[in-house]
Motif scaffolding. Structure first.
Motif, short mmCIF file in Angstrom:
data_model
loop_
_atom_site.label_atom_id
_atom_site.label_comp_id
_atom_site.label_asym_id
_atom_site.label_seq_id
_atom_site.Cartn_x
_atom_site.Cartn_y
_atom_site.Cartn_z
N ARG A 115 10.97 -98.71 31.69
CA ARG A 115 12.18 -98.22 32.33
C ARG A 115 13.09 -99.40 32.66
NH1 ARG A 115 15.99 -94.36 33.47
NH2 ARG A 115 16.95 -94.76 35.49
N LEU A 116 14.35 -99.36 32.19
CA LEU A 116 15.37 -100.30 32.63
C LEU A 116 16.11 -99.62 33.77
CD1 LEU A 116 16.92 -101.51 29.24
CD2 LEU A 116 14.76 -102.18 30.30
N HIS A 117 15.91 -100.12 34.98
CA HIS A 117 16.52 -99.47 36.15
C HIS A 117 17.55 -100.40 36.77
CE1 HIS A 117 16.54 -96.41 39.35
NE2 HIS A 117 16.87 -97.44 40.13
N SER A 118 18.80 -99.97 36.74
CA SER A 118 19.87 -100.78 37.33
C SER A 118 19.88 -100.58 38.84
CB SER A 118 21.22 -100.39 36.74
OG SER A 118 21.26 -100.67 35.36
N GLU A 119 19.98 -101.69 39.55
CA GLU A 119 19.98 -101.67 41.01
C GLU A 119 21.00 -100.67 41.56
OE1 GLU A 119 19.99 -105.15 44.32
OE2 GLU A 119 21.62 -105.22 42.86
N CYS A 120 20.58 -99.88 42.55
CA CYS A 120 21.47 -98.96 43.24
C CYS A 120 21.10 -99.00 44.72
CB CYS A 120 21.34 -97.55 42.68
SG CYS A 120 22.36 -96.32 43.53
N MET A 121 21.76 -99.83 45.48
CA MET A 121 21.43 -99.99 46.89
C MET A 121 21.51 -98.65 47.63
SD MET A 121 20.61 -102.07 49.39
CE MET A 121 21.00 -103.71 48.77
N THR A 122 22.56 -97.89 47.39
CA THR A 122 22.73 -96.63 48.13
C THR A 122 21.66 -95.61 47.76
OG1 THR A 122 24.37 -96.03 46.44
CG2 THR A 122 25.21 -96.90 48.52
#
Length: 209
Positions: free
Chosen positions: A61-68
């Motif tokens: 899985r390539l998971h792009s950072e999502c702080m919210t």
């Protein structure tokens, strides 16, 4: 802890450090990797989970950072549920989660909040980016390919609904043997966001209403 000397592999990027960390309230333990020499110089990291399976390519899985979404459980996107699903599925089948520091499809956290403000005025997520003078999607997955190569992982099954991830990995020398869809995490707050991803970026998301 002082970083170990780099472990040289078949890539221009090298492993900087690896350390086991219990995650998901201790349900699983992941091996976290940091790297030297990633193409964009950002602090991306990789988490190795689950059993080694030589019979088929690892699930990735390539998971792009999502702080919210990842941290605060925002309902404006589906990032948090996708991250949690990915950790459990990869732990079950064996593979890697790559956590990529490219918030808001690459525009950064503050600009993403600006885009949310515009979405509240009726724009979709892509229209909001353009209003802020950004392209639809600024993410570059060459660092992800470099991380996989540093672990000598050249063939993967990609856990993603986004065809651009597979295309970029392929262009960077990683063979994607299969694209595996994630679940659909629709709510009253993210329906338009998910529909826009299907309509504008050809994401494969089933059972949208």
């Amino acid at each position: 802890m002082i970083a170990q000397p780099p472990i040289m592999m078949k890539s221009g990027s090298t492993i900087r450090q690896k350390v086991p960390i219990p995650v998901l309230d201790g349900y699983v333990t992941g091996m976290f990797y940091s790297f030297y020499g990633l193409p964009d110089g950002k602090e991306h990291f990789l988490v190795e989970l689950g059993p080694k399976n030589t019979a088929k390519a690892p699930l990735v899985r390539l998971h792009s950072e999502c702080m919210t979404g990842d941290v605060f459980g925002s309902q404006r996107c589906d990032c948090g549920p996708q991250l949690r699903e990915s950790l459990f599925r990869i732990n079950s089948e064996g593979g890697y989660l790559l956590y990529l520091r490219q918030e808001g499809r690459g525009i950064g956290l503050y600009s993403k909040l600006d885009a949310y403000h515009l979405q509240g005025q009726g724009m979709d997520t892509y229209e909001a980016n353009r209003q802020l003078s950004f392209d639809d999607d600024l993410r570059d997955y060459s660092a992800a390919a470099a991380m996989l190569k540093a672990l000598d992982v050249m063939q993967i099954r990609l856990l993603s609904n986004n065809p651009d991830k597979a295309a970029q990995l392929t262009a960077n020398g990683i063979t994607v043997t299969e694209r595996v869809q994630t679940g659909t995490y629709q709510s009253a707050h993210n329906r338009g966001y998910l529909q826009a991803k299907v309509r504008r970026a050809q994401h494969t998301i089933n059972n949208l209403k």
